[in-house]
Design a protein around this motif. Structure first.
Motif, short mmCIF file in Angstrom:
data_model
loop_
_atom_site.label_atom_id
_atom_site.label_comp_id
_atom_site.label_asym_id
_atom_site.label_seq_id
_atom_site.Cartn_x
_atom_site.Cartn_y
_atom_site.Cartn_z
N THR A 294 95.86 23.70 14.68
CA THR A 294 96.26 24.43 15.89
C THR A 294 97.35 25.44 15.58
O THR A 294 97.31 26.59 16.02
CB THR A 294 96.78 23.44 16.95
N ALA B 23 95.94 29.20 17.75
CA ALA B 23 95.08 28.99 18.91
C ALA B 23 95.85 29.26 20.20
O ALA B 23 97.05 29.04 20.30
CB ALA B 23 94.54 27.56 18.91
N ARG C 29 97.15 28.61 23.81
CA ARG C 29 97.45 27.44 24.65
C ARG C 29 97.08 27.80 26.08
O ARG C 29 97.44 28.86 26.58
CB ARG C 29 98.92 27.05 24.54
N THR D 120 86.34 20.56 19.06
CA THR D 120 87.40 21.16 18.25
C THR D 120 86.82 22.21 17.31
O THR D 120 85.69 22.09 16.85
CB THR D 120 88.11 20.07 17.41
N ASP E 173 87.96 26.06 14.75
CA ASP E 173 88.99 26.93 14.21
C ASP E 173 88.69 28.41 14.48
O ASP E 173 89.24 29.29 13.83
CB ASP E 173 89.15 26.71 12.70
N ALA F 220 89.84 30.02 19.99
CA ALA F 220 89.97 28.62 20.39
C ALA F 220 91.14 28.45 21.35
O ALA F 220 92.13 29.19 21.29
CB ALA F 220 90.14 27.73 19.17
N VAL G 16 93.74 25.50 23.36
CA VAL G 16 94.25 24.14 23.48
C VAL G 16 94.35 23.81 24.97
O VAL G 16 95.22 24.35 25.67
CB VAL G 16 95.63 24.00 22.81
N PRO H 34 92.70 22.72 19.05
CA PRO H 34 92.01 23.94 19.51
C PRO H 34 90.54 23.63 19.76
O PRO H 34 89.89 22.97 18.94
CB PRO H 34 92.19 24.90 18.33
#
Length: 289
Positions: A10, A15, A17, A168, A170, A174, A176, A184
């Motif tokens: 993350t 990533a 938020r 999840t 990468d 991505a 969160v 992420p």
């Protein structure tokens, strides 16, 4: 160990938020009353669908008169609400609601199934068509063209709610999510909004306005079922399975949404391939019928 690696991922991928997006599931909060974006999405989807249906019925060869549209919207709305809720209860959480039946009508707590809504709307159309002696399959064609509005808005509302997130990943985009742990994840709600909303609408728009598909009963609704089914089946590979269905997904190697989409794909393919046989029986409905 896996949690540590994902948390590191993350940070390293930068990533997004979810909290940084400034989104709230509540559109209007008066203290004693709250209006949620999810509810507005349903209402807006129905209103836009009704508006577009009226435009479609204004074209030659319509399967029902414009005066039938209000009845159609009424039955479709009932089908969406009742079918969507009962579908969620039966397909996704049958044991829980068997033990807590009093919670079944509590729509404000969430929990709607698109596949259940399809069944509910279908039953509503069959009832309405029988009452007015109309061609139920051609009505399905016209209604199918209007559904992507609600699908798009509903998936965007899922995203705003921070629910139904993906697996999840990468990828640079991505996110969160608040309830998805510090990992992420794919914004799979937006993938569905794109495919089930925008792409599906454009396909049906082209078929209706640029081809003679509306004169071939079953072709439009068949295309809807086929494209939606394929889109949902595909996106489920990027979507996290519902918590209560994780074991089911592991055992069957497919999510519940994928299993429910398979009949749609097969049924849609059949309707598209056989639509030409039914074209000779098309008769427009006069406005004063």
């Amino acid at each position: 160990m896996i949690d540590v690696l994902l948390t590191t991922l993350t940070i390293s991928t930068g990533a997004i938020r979810f909290e940084e997006l400034g989104l709230s599931p509540i559109a209007l909060d008066l203290g004693f009353f709250q209006l949620r974006w999810y509810s507005l999405a349903y209402l807006a989807g129905i209103v836009l669908g009704w508006w577009y249906l009226m435009k479609l019925l204004g074209q030659p060869g319509a399967p029902m008169a414009r005066r039938h549209a209000d009845d159609m919207v009424f039955y479709a709305t009932l089908g969406i609400i009742l079918g969507g809720r009962l579908g969620y209860v039966l397909f996704y959480r049958p044991l829980y609601y068997l033990q807590n039946p009093i919670e079944i009508p509590q729509l404000w707590d969430g929990g709607m199934s698109f596949h259940g809504g399809v069944i509910g709307v279908t039953l509503g159309i069959l009832w309405m068509a029988r009452q007015h002696k109309l061609d139920w399959l051609r009505i399905h064609d016209y209604v199918a063209c209007c559904v992507p509005f609600g699908l798009f808005l509903g998936r965007v509302a899922n995203f705003v709610n921070g629910e139904l997130w993906g697996r999840t990943t990468d990828v640079p985009w991505a996110i969160v999510f608040p309830d998805g742990g510090p990992f992420p994840r794919h914004p799979s709600q937006l993938y569905e909004a794109l495919l089930e909303g925008i792409v599906l609408f454009l396909i049906l728009w082209y078929m209706f306005w640029r081809t003679r598909a509306r004169y071939q009963p079953g072709r439009l609704v068949g295309a809807f079922l086929l494209v939606y089914g394929l889109s949902r089946f595909f996106v489920e590979f990027f979507r996290e399975a519902d918590a209560q269905l994780m074991e089911f997904a592991r055992m069957t190697h497919l999510h519940m949404g994928q299993w429910l989409s398979l009949p749609m794909i097969l049924g849609g393919l059949y309707l598209v391939l056989t639509a030409g046989r039914r074209a000779a029986n098309v008769r427009p409905v006069p406005e004063n019928a």
